[in-house]
Design an enzyme around this catalytic site. Sequence first.
Site, PDB file in Angstrom:
ATOM      1  N   LYS A 190       0.701  -1.204  -0.108  1.00  0.00           N
ATOM      2  CA  LYS A 190      -0.004   0.008  -0.046  1.00  0.00           C
ATOM      3  C   LYS A 190       0.945   1.338   0.071  1.00  0.00           C
ATOM      4  O   LYS A 190       0.639   2.254  -0.808  1.00  0.00           O
ATOM      5  CB  LYS A 190      -0.796   0.065   1.137  1.00  0.00           C
ATOM      6  CG  LYS A 190      -1.794   1.119   1.497  1.00  0.00           C
ATOM      7  CD  LYS A 190      -2.325   1.361   2.799  1.00  0.00           C
ATOM      8  CE  LYS A 190      -3.192  -0.108   3.196  1.00  0.00           C
ATOM      9  NZ  LYS A 190      -3.846   0.091   4.287  1.00  0.00           N
ATOM     10  N   SER A 212      -1.337  10.635   5.809  1.00  0.00           N
ATOM     11  CA  SER A 212      -0.444  10.500   7.148  1.00  0.00           C
ATOM     12  C   SER A 212       1.251  11.069   6.713  1.00  0.00           C
ATOM     13  O   SER A 212       1.688  11.717   7.307  1.00  0.00           O
ATOM     14  CB  SER A 212      -0.088   8.962   7.630  1.00  0.00           C
ATOM     15  OG  SER A 212      -1.087   8.814   8.562  1.00  0.00           O
ATOM     16  N   LYS A 261       3.296  -2.160  11.131  1.00  0.00           N
ATOM     17  CA  LYS A 261       1.863  -2.252  11.908  1.00  0.00           C
ATOM     18  C   LYS A 261       2.161  -2.596  13.417  1.00  0.00           C
ATOM     19  O   LYS A 261       2.662  -3.262  13.670  1.00  0.00           O
ATOM     20  CB  LYS A 261       1.101  -3.299  11.237  1.00  0.00           C
ATOM     21  CG  LYS A 261      -0.526  -3.011  11.521  1.00  0.00           C
ATOM     22  CD  LYS A 261      -1.126  -1.877  10.489  1.00  0.00           C
ATOM     23  CE  LYS A 261      -2.638  -1.672  10.785  1.00  0.00           C
ATOM     24  NZ  LYS A 261      -3.064  -0.656   9.884  1.00  0.00           N
ATOM     25  N   ASP A 310      -5.808   2.898  13.666  1.00  0.00           N
ATOM     26  CA  ASP A 310      -6.444   2.135  12.721  1.00  0.00           C
ATOM     27  C   ASP A 310      -7.531   1.689  13.651  1.00  0.00           C
ATOM     28  O   ASP A 310      -8.121   2.601  14.604  1.00  0.00           O
ATOM     29  CB  ASP A 310      -5.451   0.754  12.873  1.00  0.00           C
ATOM     30  CG  ASP A 310      -6.160  -0.189  11.670  1.00  0.00           C
ATOM     31  OD1 ASP A 310      -5.857  -0.094  10.588  1.00  0.00           O
ATOM     32  OD2 ASP A 310      -6.611  -1.159  11.972  1.00  0.00           O
TER      33      ASP A 310
END
Length: 462
Positions: free
Chosen positions: A127, A394, A139, A179
């Site tokens: 991504k 971001s 993550k 998230d």
Amino acid sequence: MNSTCTLDSVKTKSEYLNDVINIAMAKNPNEPEFLQAVKEVLSSLEPVILKHEAEYKELALLERVIEPERIITFRVPWIDDNGKARVNRGFRVQFNGTLGPYKGGLRFHPTVNQSIMKFLGFEQIFKNALTGLPIGGGKGGSDFDPKGKSDNEIMRFCQSFMTELQKHIGQDVDVPAGDIGVGAREIGFLFGQYRRIKNNYEAGVLTGKGLDYGGSLARKEATGYGLIYFMREMLKANGLELKGKTVIISGSGNVAIYACEKALSYGANVVAMSDSNGCVYDKDGIKLDIVKEIKEVKRGRIKEYLEKVPSAKYMENNGEVPAVYTIKADVVLPCATQNDINLSSAKILVENGAKAVGEGANMPCTNDAVEYFLKNKVLVAPGKAANAGGVATSALEMCQNSMRYFWSFDEVDKKLDGIMTNIFAQTKKAAEEYGYGNNYVAGANIAAFRKIAKAMKSQGLI
Ligand code: NDP
Ligand code: 2IT
């Protein structure tokens, strides 16, 4: 949702690719979501790998792509409002830093485990590459459940979580964001604790910050808006448009709300939104202000929509097809969680005339559901391309923090639109170049992989 991925091997024409998929399965037997993401990406790369098989094999490129550079797990002790000691598990997966500092959100949800962290980190590499901005893939999160917790409990948890995480992040090292279960409130508490421990105002260490201390305008809206910009491009390329289309959205959190807002602005009729308990169906069109009040202000349940709109219908989830997917729609926007649309849901959606699916969530469709959609000529906007607007914005927040300056809402929104339009163009081009037609799932994987592979090759065997 639990993964429905089988542990069956995937057979491609590339022996190297088959070997790597088998290695992934042997090394990660208890990580179904991670294996699902690996199989989905790697199998679609078949034509690229066949072209460069000897070179990639020599570089052990695929073996390295599926192995995180680093995984950090840690204990998060905190005290609840009754004075009771509690312990959760914290994670940060620093998957691939080839293109820039690791970048990706933090998820606080009771289902969080290493498999889910790794699948999210893996998706994030691709991504982030598609955005064209200098960010690697990572993550993190915790199995902490924010539901029903007081603001003070959330603050104490965030402070404890950051006390450990701060050892591993930094504006040039790893930059977390939100998230599921992590929004502006949590980012504020996390940032405060980071600043306190480091005695350093390092604004770019987290994104999704409040507008009063270094956040970017339009970051809150970015994932949902970006999804609709991507959808607009995908529909246009196939002779369709959003205007007049009936839309259903799963979820009613950050991504769902702003996807709804932008879809409405393009003249779509959004008739349903959901949460993990069930969905509301308002055939006259969802009144988004009411949803925002319930979710963003009261942190309530979607069912409360009926208190304001008694003519709407509430449908509780029961069985393997979430209620929202039983509603007839042209465009389906899964914006809740992974594996939300399984094959049974896909069959119902196709039977009900769905024309396009836009993945606002990460991996919301099982692999067999995606295959079923594509076989039945339903356009699929894959999450790693379609929901990239959040992380792209971001990166724009990091850019503004570095400049010690900020852009207006319109400036950020225009950049976001340009980035999403470009992601679609790259995705389409790669799909066509490799004989995938309008299979944008494969197109996105290929466009992203080529970028990462080239940069990894340049940086040597690390
Ligand atoms: P939020 O926490 O704001 O909202 C999550 C929504 O999904 C809620 O409506 C929640 O319902 C629902 N949901 C969560 N878990 C489940 C579950 N197991 N079953 C059914 N419904 C569930 O999160 P976001 O909107 O930020 O994230 C939604 C998705 O988008 C995630 O997949 C995330 O990874 C992805 N994403 C988010 C980005 C961002 O910038 N925030 C960027 C790119 C992707 P309930 O309240 O009942 O739990
Ligand atoms: O899945 C995602 O792309 C996000 N949760 C956003 C990550 C980010 O760094 O903004």
